[in-house]
Each structure stands twice: as structure tokens, then as C-alpha cells.
Design a protein around this motif. Sequence first.
Motif, PDB file in Angstrom:
ATOM      1  N   GLY A 110       0.723  -1.380  -0.133  1.00 18.39           N
ATOM      2  CA  GLY A 110      -0.091   0.171  -0.037  1.00 18.39           C
ATOM      3  C   GLY A 110       1.007   1.303   0.128  1.00 18.39           C
ATOM      4  N   TYR A 111       1.773   1.461   0.987  1.00 19.60           N
ATOM      5  CA  TYR A 111       2.690   2.550   1.043  1.00 19.60           C
ATOM      6  C   TYR A 111       3.650   2.596  -0.282  1.00 19.60           C
ATOM      7  CZ  TYR A 111       5.427   6.563   1.759  1.00 19.60           C
ATOM      8  OH  TYR A 111       6.251   7.434   1.284  1.00 19.60           O
ATOM      9  N   GLN A 112       4.053   1.598  -0.864  1.00 18.25           N
ATOM     10  CA  GLN A 112       4.874   1.435  -2.043  1.00 18.25           C
ATOM     11  C   GLN A 112       3.974   2.069  -3.219  1.00 18.25           C
ATOM     12  OE1 GLN A 112       8.294   1.019  -2.405  1.00 18.25           O
ATOM     13  NE2 GLN A 112       8.042   1.179  -0.066  1.00 18.25           N
ATOM     14  N   HIS A 113       2.819   1.807  -3.325  1.00 21.29           N
ATOM     15  CA  HIS A 113       2.012   2.428  -4.343  1.00 21.29           C
ATOM     16  C   HIS A 113       1.932   3.777  -4.172  1.00 21.29           C
ATOM     17  CE1 HIS A 113      -1.156   3.328  -7.140  1.00 21.29           C
ATOM     18  NE2 HIS A 113      -2.185   3.816  -5.898  1.00 21.29           N
ATOM     19  N   ALA A 114       1.609   4.252  -2.812  1.00 24.40           N
ATOM     20  CA  ALA A 114       1.498   5.811  -2.603  1.00 24.40           C
ATOM     21  C   ALA A 114       2.848   6.445  -2.899  1.00 24.40           C
ATOM     22  CB  ALA A 114       1.115   5.902  -0.994  1.00 24.40           C
ATOM     23  N   LYS A 115       3.902   5.714  -2.647  1.00 24.20           N
ATOM     24  CA  LYS A 115       5.270   6.178  -2.888  1.00 24.20           C
ATOM     25  C   LYS A 115       5.421   6.339  -4.600  1.00 24.20           C
ATOM     26  CE  LYS A 115      10.074   5.196  -2.211  1.00 24.20           C
ATOM     27  NZ  LYS A 115      11.141   4.018  -1.862  1.00 24.20           N
ATOM     28  N   SER A 116       4.961   5.524  -5.439  1.00 24.28           N
ATOM     29  CA  SER A 116       4.928   5.662  -6.725  1.00 24.28           C
ATOM     30  C   SER A 116       4.234   7.043  -7.232  1.00 24.28           C
ATOM     31  CB  SER A 116       4.566   4.373  -7.207  1.00 24.28           C
ATOM     32  OG  SER A 116       3.181   4.260  -7.214  1.00 24.28           O
ATOM     33  N   VAL A 117       3.200   7.029  -6.481  1.00 23.98           N
ATOM     34  CA  VAL A 117       2.411   8.510  -7.045  1.00 23.98           C
ATOM     35  C   VAL A 117       3.091   9.728  -6.754  1.00 23.98           C
ATOM     36  CG1 VAL A 117       0.342   9.739  -6.304  1.00 23.98           C
ATOM     37  CG2 VAL A 117       0.181   7.141  -6.646  1.00 23.98           C
ATOM     38  N   ARG A 118       3.715   9.548  -5.528  1.00 25.20           N
ATOM     39  CA  ARG A 118       4.773  10.793  -5.080  1.00 25.20           C
ATOM     40  C   ARG A 118       5.955  10.992  -5.977  1.00 25.20           C
ATOM     41  NH1 ARG A 118       7.770   9.527  -0.291  1.00 25.20           N
ATOM     42  NH2 ARG A 118       9.422   9.218  -1.654  1.00 25.20           N
ATOM     43  N   GLU A 119       6.359   9.971  -6.844  1.00 25.45           N
ATOM     44  CA  GLU A 119       7.421  10.320  -7.836  1.00 25.45           C
ATOM     45  C   GLU A 119       7.479  11.402  -8.588  1.00 25.45           C
ATOM     46  OE1 GLU A 119       8.712   6.663  -9.521  1.00 25.45           O
ATOM     47  OE2 GLU A 119       8.702   5.560  -7.660  1.00 25.45           O
ATOM     48  N   GLY A 120       8.224  12.175  -8.600  1.00 21.47           N
ATOM     49  CA  GLY A 120       8.195  13.326  -9.684  1.00 21.47           C
ATOM     50  C   GLY A 120       7.303  14.575  -9.029  1.00 21.47           C
ATOM     51  N   ALA A 121       6.776  14.329  -7.835  1.00 23.79           N
ATOM     52  CA  ALA A 121       6.098  15.170  -7.131  1.00 23.79           C
ATOM     53  C   ALA A 121       6.729  15.985  -5.959  1.00 23.79           C
ATOM     54  CB  ALA A 121       4.625  14.802  -6.692  1.00 23.79           C
ATOM     55  N   ALA A 122       7.768  15.005  -5.292  1.00 26.03           N
ATOM     56  CA  ALA A 122       8.603  15.579  -4.465  1.00 26.03           C
ATOM     57  C   ALA A 122       9.653  14.997  -4.193  1.00 26.03           C
ATOM     58  CB  ALA A 122       7.670  15.562  -2.881  1.00 26.03           C
ATOM     59  N   LYS A 123      10.577  15.693  -3.479  1.00 22.28           N
ATOM     60  CA  LYS A 123      11.924  15.016  -2.983  1.00 22.28           C
ATOM     61  C   LYS A 123      11.813  15.019  -1.573  1.00 22.28           C
ATOM     62  CE  LYS A 123      14.613  16.815  -6.757  1.00 22.28           C
ATOM     63  NZ  LYS A 123      15.809  17.975  -6.928  1.00 22.28           N
ATOM     64  N   ALA A 124      12.171  13.714  -0.888  1.00 21.52           N
ATOM     65  CA  ALA A 124      11.978  13.570   0.511  1.00 21.52           C
ATOM     66  C   ALA A 124      13.018  12.587   1.108  1.00 21.52           C
ATOM     67  CB  ALA A 124      10.616  12.690   0.726  1.00 21.52           C
ATOM     68  N   LYS A 125      13.435  12.855   2.289  1.00 26.40           N
ATOM     69  CA  LYS A 125      14.104  12.177   3.092  1.00 26.40           C
ATOM     70  C   LYS A 125      13.452  11.455   4.150  1.00 26.40           C
ATOM     71  CE  LYS A 125      18.214  15.097   2.312  1.00 26.40           C
ATOM     72  NZ  LYS A 125      19.020  16.026   3.006  1.00 26.40           N
ATOM     73  N   PHE A 126      13.487  10.094   4.469  1.00 30.51           N
ATOM     74  CA  PHE A 126      12.811   9.478   5.470  1.00 30.51           C
ATOM     75  C   PHE A 126      13.789   8.886   6.278  1.00 30.51           C
ATOM     76  CE2 PHE A 126       9.591   9.365   2.293  1.00 30.51           C
ATOM     77  CZ  PHE A 126       8.281   9.243   2.957  1.00 30.51           C
ATOM     78  N   LEU A 127      13.560   9.313   7.961  1.00 32.55           N
ATOM     79  CA  LEU A 127      14.192   8.849   8.923  1.00 32.55           C
ATOM     80  C   LEU A 127      13.433   8.064   9.849  1.00 32.55           C
ATOM     81  CD1 LEU A 127      15.893  12.234   9.394  1.00 32.55           C
ATOM     82  CD2 LEU A 127      17.046  10.354   8.043  1.00 32.55           C
ATOM     83  N   LEU A 128      14.262   6.959  10.229  1.00 27.85           N
ATOM     84  CA  LEU A 128      13.305   6.007  11.216  1.00 27.85           C
ATOM     85  C   LEU A 128      14.138   5.992  12.646  1.00 27.85           C
ATOM     86  CD1 LEU A 128      11.424   4.085  12.335  1.00 27.85           C
ATOM     87  CD2 LEU A 128      12.847   2.184  11.224  1.00 27.85           C
ATOM     88  N   VAL A 129      13.618   6.235  13.540  1.00 25.23           N
ATOM     89  CA  VAL A 129      14.136   6.759  15.043  1.00 25.23           C
ATOM     90  C   VAL A 129      13.370   6.050  16.026  1.00 25.23           C
ATOM     91  CG1 VAL A 129      15.183   8.331  16.635  1.00 25.23           C
ATOM     92  CG2 VAL A 129      15.027   8.907  14.317  1.00 25.23           C
TER      93      VAL A 129
END
Length: 94
Positions: free
Chosen positions: A73-92
Amino acid sequence: MPAFVIVEVDITDPEKYNAYKQLTPATVSAFGGKFVLRGNPVTVLEGEWNHERLVMLQFPTKEKAEAWYNSEGYQHAKSVREGAAKAKFLLVES
């Protein structure tokens, strides 16, 4: 132990990014996560902040956060985001 996903975002296509924002809440809640911050204004107290948006998610565990990020589900959302934003994800872990 709770875990947080912190995301720095620079939006390049607001319309396409809005489609991504519509998809993400259901994927987050499916893994017991919730939004702590979602695009609130950032006030720099020290150093530099050069991003348009800050998002923070909370999950019950690091494993749940990783499962969410890698989920279909999130990988699908991530593919929609491609080309729309640059993002950095951090896990803490807290």
C-alpha cells in the motif's frame, strides 16, 4: 518501544503531491501508526532548515514502521509521489 518516521519534503508538483497525501493515512493506520506532525510550519531556532514540509509519524515499534514503509500500500503511494516531491525518510526509536 515507539518509533518515529521523520520526513523532510520539498514539493515540486503540488497537485500530484496532494494525490499522494490522500493515499498515505490509510497505509499508516493499517500498521498502528499515526501522524504526529503533518506539514506544520517550522520555526528555525538554530542552524538551517531548507525544506518546505516536515512530517512525523509514530508507530508502536520499529518493526511496524519498517513494515509500513515496505508495504504494498505505501509503495503504491510512494510511486504516486515520484516526480511530485523530493523526500528524506528517517526512522528513530524512542
